[in-house]
Design a protein around this motif. Structure first.
Motif, PDB file in Angstrom:
ATOM      1  N   ALA A 151       6.475  11.233  31.323  1.00  0.00           N
ATOM      2  CA  ALA A 151       5.027  11.076  30.919  1.00  0.00           C
ATOM      3  C   ALA A 151       4.598  11.630  29.547  1.00  0.00           C
ATOM      4  N   LEU A 152       5.557  12.366  28.808  1.00  0.00           N
ATOM      5  CA  LEU A 152       5.171  12.494  27.301  1.00  0.00           C
ATOM      6  C   LEU A 152       5.325  11.283  26.664  1.00  0.00           C
ATOM      7  N   ASP A 153       6.484  10.549  26.879  1.00  0.00           N
ATOM      8  CA  ASP A 153       6.581   9.210  26.307  1.00  0.00           C
ATOM      9  C   ASP A 153       5.394   8.112  26.676  1.00  0.00           C
ATOM     10  N   ALA A 154       4.874   8.304  27.902  1.00  0.00           N
ATOM     11  CA  ALA A 154       4.070   7.283  28.418  1.00  0.00           C
ATOM     12  C   ALA A 154       2.621   7.682  27.616  1.00  0.00           C
ATOM     13  N   VAL A 155       2.339   8.760  27.266  1.00  0.00           N
ATOM     14  CA  VAL A 155       1.131   9.006  26.465  1.00  0.00           C
ATOM     15  C   VAL A 155       1.136   8.110  24.940  1.00  0.00           C
ATOM     16  N   LEU A 156       2.344   8.119  24.574  1.00  0.00           N
ATOM     17  CA  LEU A 156       1.992   7.411  23.157  1.00  0.00           C
ATOM     18  C   LEU A 156       2.011   6.027  23.362  1.00  0.00           C
TER      19      LEU A 156
ATOM     20  N   VAL B   1      -4.406  17.145  43.320  1.00  0.00           N
ATOM     21  CA  VAL B   1      -3.649  16.474  42.136  1.00  0.00           C
ATOM     22  C   VAL B   1      -3.197  17.747  41.460  1.00  0.00           C
ATOM     23  N   LEU B   2      -2.009  17.710  41.296  1.00  0.00           N
ATOM     24  CA  LEU B   2      -1.293  18.901  40.527  1.00  0.00           C
ATOM     25  C   LEU B   2      -0.529  18.435  39.252  1.00  0.00           C
ATOM     26  N   ARG B   3      -0.936  19.136  38.099  1.00  0.00           N
ATOM     27  CA  ARG B   3      -0.377  18.809  36.638  1.00  0.00           C
ATOM     28  C   ARG B   3      -0.146  19.969  35.900  1.00  0.00           C
ATOM     29  N   SER B   4       0.675  19.754  34.982  1.00  0.00           N
ATOM     30  CA  SER B   4       0.898  21.083  34.059  1.00  0.00           C
ATOM     31  C   SER B   4       1.061  20.483  32.586  1.00  0.00           C
ATOM     32  N   MET B   5       1.063  21.846  31.922  1.00  0.00           N
ATOM     33  CA  MET B   5       1.794  21.381  30.462  1.00  0.00           C
ATOM     34  C   MET B   5       2.244  22.622  29.870  1.00  0.00           C
ATOM     35  N   THR B   6       3.553  22.622  29.340  1.00  0.00           N
ATOM     36  CA  THR B   6       4.044  23.757  28.828  1.00  0.00           C
ATOM     37  C   THR B   6       3.657  23.896  27.464  1.00  0.00           C
ATOM     38  N   THR B   7       3.872  24.978  26.588  1.00  0.00           N
ATOM     39  CA  THR B   7       3.757  25.057  25.195  1.00  0.00           C
ATOM     40  C   THR B   7       4.917  24.358  24.543  1.00  0.00           C
ATOM     41  N   GLU B   8       6.203  24.031  25.222  1.00  0.00           N
ATOM     42  CA  GLU B   8       7.282  23.370  24.620  1.00  0.00           C
ATOM     43  C   GLU B   8       6.826  21.984  24.713  1.00  0.00           C
ATOM     44  N   GLN B   9       6.264  21.354  25.859  1.00  0.00           N
ATOM     45  CA  GLN B   9       5.851  20.076  25.889  1.00  0.00           C
ATOM     46  C   GLN B   9       4.899  19.601  25.042  1.00  0.00           C
ATOM     47  N   ALA B  10       3.879  20.700  24.633  1.00  0.00           N
ATOM     48  CA  ALA B  10       2.612  20.448  23.920  1.00  0.00           C
ATOM     49  C   ALA B  10       2.732  20.490  22.602  1.00  0.00           C
ATOM     50  N   ARG B  11       4.278  20.994  22.059  1.00  0.00           N
ATOM     51  CA  ARG B  11       4.581  20.914  20.488  1.00  0.00           C
ATOM     52  C   ARG B  11       5.281  19.670  20.313  1.00  0.00           C
ATOM     53  N   VAL B  12       5.935  19.168  21.342  1.00  0.00           N
ATOM     54  CA  VAL B  12       6.714  17.889  21.337  1.00  0.00           C
ATOM     55  C   VAL B  12       5.742  16.929  21.212  1.00  0.00           C
ATOM     56  N   LEU B  13       4.804  16.693  21.900  1.00  0.00           N
ATOM     57  CA  LEU B  13       3.565  15.709  21.983  1.00  0.00           C
ATOM     58  C   LEU B  13       2.761  16.015  20.695  1.00  0.00           C
ATOM     59  N   ARG B  14       2.477  17.008  20.204  1.00  0.00           N
ATOM     60  CA  ARG B  14       1.906  17.271  18.887  1.00  0.00           C
ATOM     61  C   ARG B  14       2.469  16.377  17.820  1.00  0.00           C
ATOM     62  N   SER B  15       3.725  16.958  17.644  1.00  0.00           N
ATOM     63  CA  SER B  15       4.592  16.280  16.647  1.00  0.00           C
ATOM     64  C   SER B  15       4.623  14.798  16.492  1.00  0.00           C
ATOM     65  N   SER B  16       4.591  14.285  17.822  1.00  0.00           N
ATOM     66  CA  SER B  16       4.490  12.611  18.007  1.00  0.00           C
ATOM     67  C   SER B  16       3.256  12.163  17.855  1.00  0.00           C
ATOM     68  N   LEU B  17       2.179  12.710  18.183  1.00  0.00           N
ATOM     69  CA  LEU B  17       0.723  12.349  18.139  1.00  0.00           C
ATOM     70  C   LEU B  17       0.460  12.387  16.737  1.00  0.00           C
ATOM     71  N   ARG B  18       0.937  13.219  15.888  1.00  0.00           N
ATOM     72  CA  ARG B  18       0.578  13.449  14.412  1.00  0.00           C
ATOM     73  C   ARG B  18       1.393  12.494  13.387  1.00  0.00           C
ATOM     74  N   GLU B  19       2.553  11.594  14.150  1.00  0.00           N
ATOM     75  CA  GLU B  19       3.071  10.786  13.262  1.00  0.00           C
ATOM     76  C   GLU B  19       2.048   9.788  12.783  1.00  0.00           C
ATOM     77  N   SER B  20       2.217   9.460  11.719  1.00  0.00           N
ATOM     78  CA  SER B  20       1.026   8.297  11.138  1.00  0.00           C
ATOM     79  C   SER B  20       1.751   6.917  10.597  1.00  0.00           C
ATOM     80  N   ARG B  21       0.813   6.233  10.444  1.00  0.00           N
ATOM     81  CA  ARG B  21       1.075   4.629  10.122  1.00  0.00           C
ATOM     82  C   ARG B  21      -0.122   4.200   9.251  1.00  0.00           C
TER      83      ARG B  21
END
Length: 292
Positions: free
Chosen positions: A147-152, A187-207
């Motif tokens: 799911a983390l990869d799919a967000v990107l 519908v059940l979903r969750s997000m841990t702080t570890e997942q959030a930090r991984v996604l934050r790093s990926s989402l803040r990559e720039s082009r």
């Protein structure tokens, strides 16, 4: 229990107004003949310590509201992309806080009205549909790396909406979501702080996006040592940026005169859709004689 009308609604593809109308009719029949009416509810559990403060709940609640508003906007207007939520978007897809018990927040949804209900007869409001679609982009559990990869790979507005939740979770605590829909689904979903930090790093990559622009205006000034030019647009506003050393003498000759300038424009965009200010480089100037 057989849910023929519900299955029919789920099998209708597309997102045109005609598809929505057919889906709405099937869901209305489902509500009338196949299910017991119930009010939708979103439960948001803050994970970790039981001593969370008011700021934590405020950050998480605000992030969920902004994310739902952004998803609601592209449901209403699928061709649009937004990275900053507007008050009107929140008003059309509000989350109504129903209460709090311990570390769990309870959000309801407004009663459907003809102006903002995608499916009438009390079936599904824009708010509920926005939250349900938002849940589609969130991890099912703490090990849902796919799911983390799919967000990107999602469109700009979706990435930006998820980024709102990522920012709140990475700063505060993990969350667990349980959405009980009017159709009776959980519908059940969750997000841990570890997942959030991984996604934050990926989402803040720039082009970098590089383009070119031709501007008519008046050369208002130049800073020779810093190699910065100032150009007053004929259409209004001022452009400033870098200038190549070999153009400095030409700029001095044309100060306070109308010119046509050829500019290189570089804009940095993060993956979550946040766009930086454009940076200009002056490539060429051509004197004009009758601009003003």
């Amino acid at each position: 229990m057989v849910n023929k009308f519900r299955e029919l609604a789920d099998d209708i593809p597309g997102g045109t107004w005609l598809d929505d109308l057919a889906r709405a009719s099937a869901m209305a029949a489902h509500a009338k003949f196949e299910r017991t009416s119930r009010s939708p509810l979103l439960r948001v559990s803050v994970l970790g310590s039981s001593q969370q403060d008011a700021y934590t709940f405020s950050d998480i609640g605000r992030a969920l509201q902004d994310a739902a508003a952004k998803i609601g906007r592209i449901i209403r207007d699928p061709q649009s992309e937004i990275t900053y939520v507007q008050p009107a978007d929140r008003e059309k897809a509000p989350l109504i806080q129903r209460g709090q018990a311990g570390n769990t927040l309870f959000f309801g949804f407004p009663e459907p009205e003809p102006a903002d209900a995608l499916i009438h007869d009390g079936i599904e409001t824009l708010s509920e549909r926005a939250v349900k679609e938002l849940c589609d982009f969130l991890p099912a559990n703490g090990s849902d790396d796919g799911a983390l990869d799919a967000v990107l790979l999602q469109r700009d507005t979706v990435r930006n909406a998820v980024s709102d939740i990522v920012a709140a979770v990475s700063k505060n605590a993990g969350i667990g979501l349980q959405l009980t829909t009017t159709a009776g689904e959980d519908v059940l979903r969750s997000m841990t702080t570890e997942q959030a930090r991984v996604l934050r790093s990926s989402l803040r990559e720039s082009r970098e996006e590089v383009g070119y622009e031709t501007v008519s205006g008046r050369l208002d000034g130049v800073r020779t040592r810093r190699r910065i030019f100032y150009l007053e647009r004929e259409s209004g506003g001022t452009v400033q940026g870098a200038v190549a050393p070999d153009l400095l003498d030409e700029i001095k000759l044309n100060l306070d005169r109308p010119v046509t300038a050829r500019l290189r424009v570089v804009r940095t965009t993060t993956i979550d859709g946040r766009r930086g200010r454009p940076v200009y480089e002056l490539l060429e100037i051509t004197p004009e004689t009758s601009l003003f």
